[in-house]
Scaffold this motif. Structure first.
Motif, PDB file in Angstrom:
ATOM      1  N   MET A   1       6.409   6.108   1.291  1.00  0.00           N
ATOM      2  CA  MET A   1       6.443   7.213   0.322  1.00  0.00           C
ATOM      3  C   MET A   1       7.707   7.201  -0.534  1.00  0.00           C
ATOM      4  O   MET A   1       7.686   7.660  -1.677  1.00  0.00           O
ATOM      5  N   THR A   2       8.800   6.699   0.025  1.00  0.00           N
ATOM      6  CA  THR A   2      10.079   6.785  -0.678  1.00  0.00           C
ATOM      7  C   THR A   2      10.565   5.441  -1.204  1.00  0.00           C
ATOM      8  O   THR A   2      11.723   5.314  -1.616  1.00  0.00           O
ATOM      9  N   GLY A   3       9.705   4.431  -1.212  1.00  0.00           N
ATOM     10  CA  GLY A   3      10.022   3.178  -1.878  1.00  0.00           C
ATOM     11  C   GLY A   3      10.823   2.177  -1.077  1.00  0.00           C
ATOM     12  O   GLY A   3      11.193   1.119  -1.600  1.00  0.00           O
ATOM     13  N   PHE A   4      11.090   2.451   0.200  1.00  0.00           N
ATOM     14  CA  PHE A   4      11.832   1.509   1.029  1.00  0.00           C
ATOM     15  C   PHE A   4      10.926   0.432   1.622  1.00  0.00           C
ATOM     16  O   PHE A   4      11.410  -0.547   2.189  1.00  0.00           O
ATOM     17  N   LEU A   5       9.627   0.627   1.476  1.00  0.00           N
ATOM     18  CA  LEU A   5       8.658  -0.325   1.996  1.00  0.00           C
ATOM     19  C   LEU A   5       7.431  -0.295   1.093  1.00  0.00           C
ATOM     20  O   LEU A   5       6.956   0.784   0.723  1.00  0.00           O
ATOM     21  N   LYS A   6       6.952  -1.468   0.709  1.00  0.00           N
ATOM     22  CA  LYS A   6       5.776  -1.557  -0.146  1.00  0.00           C
ATOM     23  C   LYS A   6       4.513  -1.637   0.710  1.00  0.00           C
ATOM     24  O   LYS A   6       4.467  -2.402   1.684  1.00  0.00           O
ATOM     25  N   PRO A   7       3.479  -0.871   0.375  1.00  0.00           N
ATOM     26  CA  PRO A   7       2.254  -0.927   1.172  1.00  0.00           C
ATOM     27  C   PRO A   7       1.503  -2.232   0.965  1.00  0.00           C
ATOM     28  O   PRO A   7       1.584  -2.849  -0.108  1.00  0.00           O
ATOM     29  N   SER A   8       0.780  -2.650   1.978  1.00  0.00           N
ATOM     30  CA  SER A   8      -0.083  -3.822   1.853  1.00  0.00           C
ATOM     31  C   SER A   8      -1.333  -3.486   1.058  1.00  0.00           C
ATOM     32  O   SER A   8      -1.957  -4.370   0.457  1.00  0.00           O
TER      33      SER A   8
ATOM     34  N   GLY B   1      -2.227   1.169   3.615  1.00  0.00           N
ATOM     35  CA  GLY B   1      -2.148   0.310   4.784  1.00  0.00           C
ATOM     36  C   GLY B   1      -0.860  -0.494   4.748  1.00  0.00           C
ATOM     37  O   GLY B   1      -0.387  -0.872   3.678  1.00  0.00           O
ATOM     38  N   VAL B   2      -0.281  -0.737   5.909  1.00  0.00           N
ATOM     39  CA  VAL B   2       0.925  -1.559   6.026  1.00  0.00           C
ATOM     40  C   VAL B   2       0.721  -2.548   7.162  1.00  0.00           C
ATOM     41  O   VAL B   2       0.393  -2.154   8.285  1.00  0.00           O
ATOM     42  N   ARG B   3       0.948  -3.831   6.865  1.00  0.00           N
ATOM     43  CA  ARG B   3       0.836  -4.873   7.883  1.00  0.00           C
ATOM     44  C   ARG B   3       2.115  -5.681   7.917  1.00  0.00           C
ATOM     45  O   ARG B   3       2.697  -5.990   6.885  1.00  0.00           O
ATOM     46  N   PHE B   4       2.550  -6.006   9.112  1.00  0.00           N
ATOM     47  CA  PHE B   4       3.673  -6.913   9.313  1.00  0.00           C
ATOM     48  C   PHE B   4       3.120  -8.146  10.016  1.00  0.00           C
ATOM     49  O   PHE B   4       2.970  -8.156  11.243  1.00  0.00           O
ATOM     50  N   GLY B   5       2.792  -9.168   9.230  1.00  0.00           N
ATOM     51  CA  GLY B   5       2.102 -10.317   9.810  1.00  0.00           C
ATOM     52  C   GLY B   5       0.740  -9.877  10.311  1.00  0.00           C
ATOM     53  O   GLY B   5      -0.062  -9.318   9.573  1.00  0.00           O
ATOM     54  N   GLY B   6       0.477 -10.098  11.596  1.00  0.00           N
ATOM     55  CA  GLY B   6      -0.801  -9.686  12.156  1.00  0.00           C
ATOM     56  C   GLY B   6      -0.803  -8.287  12.715  1.00  0.00           C
ATOM     57  O   GLY B   6      -1.834  -7.799  13.196  1.00  0.00           O
ATOM     58  N   LEU B   7       0.354  -7.592  12.653  1.00  0.00           N
ATOM     59  CA  LEU B   7       0.462  -6.254  13.208  1.00  0.00           C
ATOM     60  C   LEU B   7       0.123  -5.212  12.153  1.00  0.00           C
ATOM     61  O   LEU B   7       0.691  -5.215  11.063  1.00  0.00           O
ATOM     62  N   VAL B   8      -0.805  -4.343  12.487  1.00  0.00           N
ATOM     63  CA  VAL B   8      -1.165  -3.244  11.590  1.00  0.00           C
ATOM     64  C   VAL B   8      -0.328  -2.028  11.960  1.00  0.00           C
ATOM     65  O   VAL B   8      -0.506  -1.440  13.030  1.00  0.00           O
TER      66      VAL B   8
END
Length: 271
Positions: A50-57, A11-18
């Protein structure tokens, strides 16, 4: 076939946005798998996780059994998972050949933990000759041998994307992630790229791609994963995806461009 990549309840969340919710799927060794969906469905976000540019929530991505959450992008590349990007990133004033050489030198410098400048101005010798031979082989593989001496910035957009593929292949990956690889290509260039993807698979490299060109996706994929609003809504071979009501509905609700994509999904794949 065993799973080479496993996405486990990510799962990935940006503030309140899923952006992604409970995403889970496997890619098996030797497959060509496409990840599709309407604009904003979460496809590139998934690639970045998948490639490490973003960490999952939440959740985990595993490559060959190794968890990737705490790894940096270059560490993931060293494990054998490489990617291309939506936008080209060539050195425009250098030749196509020199672009690939820079990539090979950078890879060698990282593996030896040597400064990049030392790698770029190092002594000529057997190692340098091997790199030049590898650069020539990579350009031949992606069909750019005849453009090797031209400035990369002078290439057509689609050809610049091929330079990016050559740079990704230079890392000798076990799996290659392609982010909208045929964007900007005409029909004949797209067919050449379909052949290239199949050649990549024939050399033992698993392929996962994000793409909006539905006829191309239907032609090249063993399986297709469909995202909508960050959730996996369908998974299966092209024939099943083409007639899946949830997939058709997802595209039909997204405006003119998406309706066209939905129509293309339902067209039989051409040989």
């Amino acid at each position: 076939m065993s799973a080479i990549l496993s996405v486990e309840q990510v799962g990935v969340r940006f503030g309140g946005l899923v952006a992604i919710a409970d995403l889970h799927f496997d890619v098996r060794e030797g497959e060509i798998v496409s990840l599709i969906g309407p604009n904003g469905a979460g496809k590139t976000t998934a690639f970045n996780v998948m490639t490490g540019f973003l960490k999952p929530s939440q959740g985990e991505v595993r490559f060959r059994g190794t968890g990737l959450t705490d790894l940096q992008p270059h560490e993931i590349t060293r494990l054998g998972l490489a990617r291309t990007f939506q936008r080209t990133s060539v050195f425009p004033d250098d030749t196509v050949f020199d672009n690939v050489m820079i990539g090979l030198h950078r890879q060698g410098a990282q593996s030896r933990r040597a400064p990049l400048l030392d790698a770029l101005i190092g002594r000529a010798g057997a190692s340098e000759r091997r790199l030049r031979a590898r650069a020539e082989a990579l350009l031949d593989w992606v069909g750019l041998s005849e453009r090797a001496g031209e400035k990369a910035g002078a290439l057509a957009y689609g050809e610049q994307r091929l330079v990016g593929v050559a740079l990704a292949l230079a890392t000798e990956p076990a799996m290659l992630l392609l982010d909208e690889p045929v964007s900007g290509m005409n029909a004949s260039e797209t067919q050449v790229f379909v052949s290239l993807i199949r050649q990549i698979r024939e050399r033992g490299i698993t392929v996962l791609l994000v793409e909006h060109d539905m006829p191309m996706v239907m032609e090249v994929s063993d399986r297709i994963l469909v995202l909508n609003y960050g959730r996996l809504i369908a998974e299966g071979p092209p024939d099943r995806i083409r007639s899946d009501p949830a997939v058709i509905e997802a595209y039909l609700g997204q405006g003119k461009a998406a309706r066209q994509a939905a129509a293309e999904v339902q067209e039989p794949a051409h040989a």
